[in-house]
Motif scaffolding. Structure first.
Motif, PDB file in Angstrom:
ATOM      1  N   TRP A 121      24.330  12.342  23.162  1.00 18.05           N
ATOM      2  CA  TRP A 121      25.488  12.416  24.055  1.00 18.05           C
ATOM      3  C   TRP A 121      26.756  12.132  23.269  1.00 18.05           C
ATOM      4  CZ3 TRP A 121      25.917  13.992  29.020  1.00 18.05           C
ATOM      5  CH2 TRP A 121      27.172  13.804  29.626  1.00 18.05           C
ATOM      6  N   GLY A 173      23.653  10.331  31.203  1.00 16.44           N
ATOM      7  CA  GLY A 173      22.443  10.296  30.390  1.00 16.44           C
ATOM      8  C   GLY A 173      21.182  10.312  31.235  1.00 16.44           C
ATOM      9  N   PHE A 175      25.284  19.716  31.372  1.00 13.99           N
ATOM     10  CA  PHE A 175      24.619  18.812  30.445  1.00 13.99           C
ATOM     11  C   PHE A 175      23.118  18.783  30.695  1.00 13.99           C
ATOM     12  CE2 PHE A 175      28.923  17.037  31.153  1.00 13.99           C
ATOM     13  CZ  PHE A 175      29.445  17.321  29.914  1.00 13.99           C
ATOM     14  N   PHE A 199      19.129   9.158  25.052  1.00 21.04           N
ATOM     15  CA  PHE A 199      20.464   9.342  25.637  1.00 21.04           C
ATOM     16  C   PHE A 199      20.934   7.998  26.172  1.00 21.04           C
ATOM     17  CE2 PHE A 199      18.739  13.616  25.819  1.00 21.04           C
ATOM     18  CZ  PHE A 199      19.819  14.384  25.410  1.00 21.04           C
TER      19      PHE A 199
END
Length: 372
Positions: free
Chosen positions: A92, A34, A300, A24
């Motif tokens: 991402w 991330g 996320f 990420f």
């Protein structure tokens, strides 16, 4: 003596940790998000290891920074392949995922996309056994289109990230509006690169078009999306600013501050809202993440953690780390007691998700009653 040595070597090999690759952005505009996803995967690995690991072996995470750049992502994927990882959790930025997919697929390693949304990710072209946790552009487009139609809005403007994710998201919204027969006029369309932070020119153009609703499609949550929200408020943009699905986490609101008041968005996970608040696995995940990093996970982070959790559940069930066996268990399969609840994947590897419309009030996400 030789037999004893071989036996000892075999026992040692069985006890070696399973290497999990994680890619990420850890720097740049999306770096903070991330890092948060990495924290969540770390928390889930801790939970899995506490519960006995995968086939009795502990998990070891190896993380890399893709810098939100396709060429760097490919380089990092090759590094992890050389490290001998058994699975890679990535994604991402859609362009980065699309660049890495064929490299990881050729290496015969299981590849799970956690966040990246572009529809071609599941086309089978880059990875015939693709799996994705985040909702697709097509799913998201239908949700935003329904919101527009329900609001009776007819003058629509788009602020769109000019890449596979952004243009795909806009195309999905417009396709859904057409499918449902909602008449509208696209009064403005402004495209911008992922790393842009100054939107004053684009917002001036949109403002002059006098839209009912402006759709902001920006995956750069550390920089771009907060900037759009702040600058839209300062420009006195008419109508309602609507963020594309999954582009407004609590961290975005924190950066945007008071300018986020009245923002509308949609998402598929909220840590302390039903049906997630009473989910024991989710509560354990939140507690573990807060214990490790003093941070409450967002959508996320939940998707990154669920990617690892589902892979581990599938590997334990099929009693194999082999890519095809694990991927075939996930694609088209169902799993109970995940941190997202009981979940099902489509035959193409896409997680089926419920979407919830929300408003930002007093810098808090307030979820509306029903899921879409």
């Amino acid at each position: 003596m030789m037999a004893a040595g071989l036996l000892a070597s075999g026992v040692q090999a069985q006890e070696d940790p399973i290497k999990v690759g994680v890619i990420f952005p850890l720097s740049g505009g999306a770096g903070p998000q991330g890092k948060h996803v990495n924290w969540a995967i770390e928390a889930m690995a801790k939970m899995i290891n506490e519960d006995g690991g995968v086939m009795g072996r502990q998990l070891e995470l190896i993380s890399r920074d893709d810098e939100s750049t396709p060429a760097v992502g490919v380089s990092r994927a090759n590094e992890l392949i050389s490290e001998g990882v058994d699975v890679i959790i990535e994604g991402w930025n859609s362009p980065v995922t699309l660049a890495m997919q064929p490299v990881i697929a050729r290496a015969g390693i299981m590849d799970i996309t956690a966040i990246s949304k572009a529809d071609p990710i599941l086309s089978g072209e880059g990875n015939p056994l693709a799996v994705r946790l985040n909702s697709s552009n097509a799913q998201d487009g239908a949700v935003i289109a329904k919101f527009i139609a329900d609001a009776g809005a007819t003058r629509i403007a788009f602020l769109t990230e000019n890449d596979a994710y952004g243009t795909g998201a806009q195309a999905s919204i417009e396709a859904s509006l057409k499918e449902m027969g909602h008449d509208y006029e696209k009064v403005a369309e402004e495209l911008f690169p992922f790393d842009q932070a100054d939107f004053r020119v684009q917002l001036s153009n949109v403002k002059s078009a006098n839209p009912d609703i402006t759709i902001a499609i920006n995956a750069n949550e550390g920089l771009g999306m907060p900037a759009i929200i702040r600058q839209a408020k300062r420009s006195r943009l008419p109508g309602t600013l609507v963020a594309a699905v999954g582009t407004v986490a609590p961290s975005v609101i924190e950066v945007a501050g008071d300018a986020s008041e009245g923002l509308v968005g949609a998402d598929i996970y909220f840590p302390n809202v039903e049906p997630f608040a009473s989910n024991e696995v989710n509560r354990r995940f939140i507690a573990t993440t807060e214990e490790l990093h003093d941070y409450t996970p967002d959508k996320f982070m939940a998707l990154g953690a669920t990617a690892l959790q589902v892979w581990a559940m599938a590997a334990n069930e099929v009693e194999s780390l082999e890519k095809e066996a694990v991927a075939n268990r996930i694609r088209g399969g169902s799993f109970e007691n995940t941190l997202l609840g009981d979940i099902t994947f489509g035959e193409n590897g896409q997680l089926n998700s419920n979407h919830y419309i929300f408003d930002v009030t007093d810098q808090q996400i307030v979820v509306r009653d029903s899921a879409n």
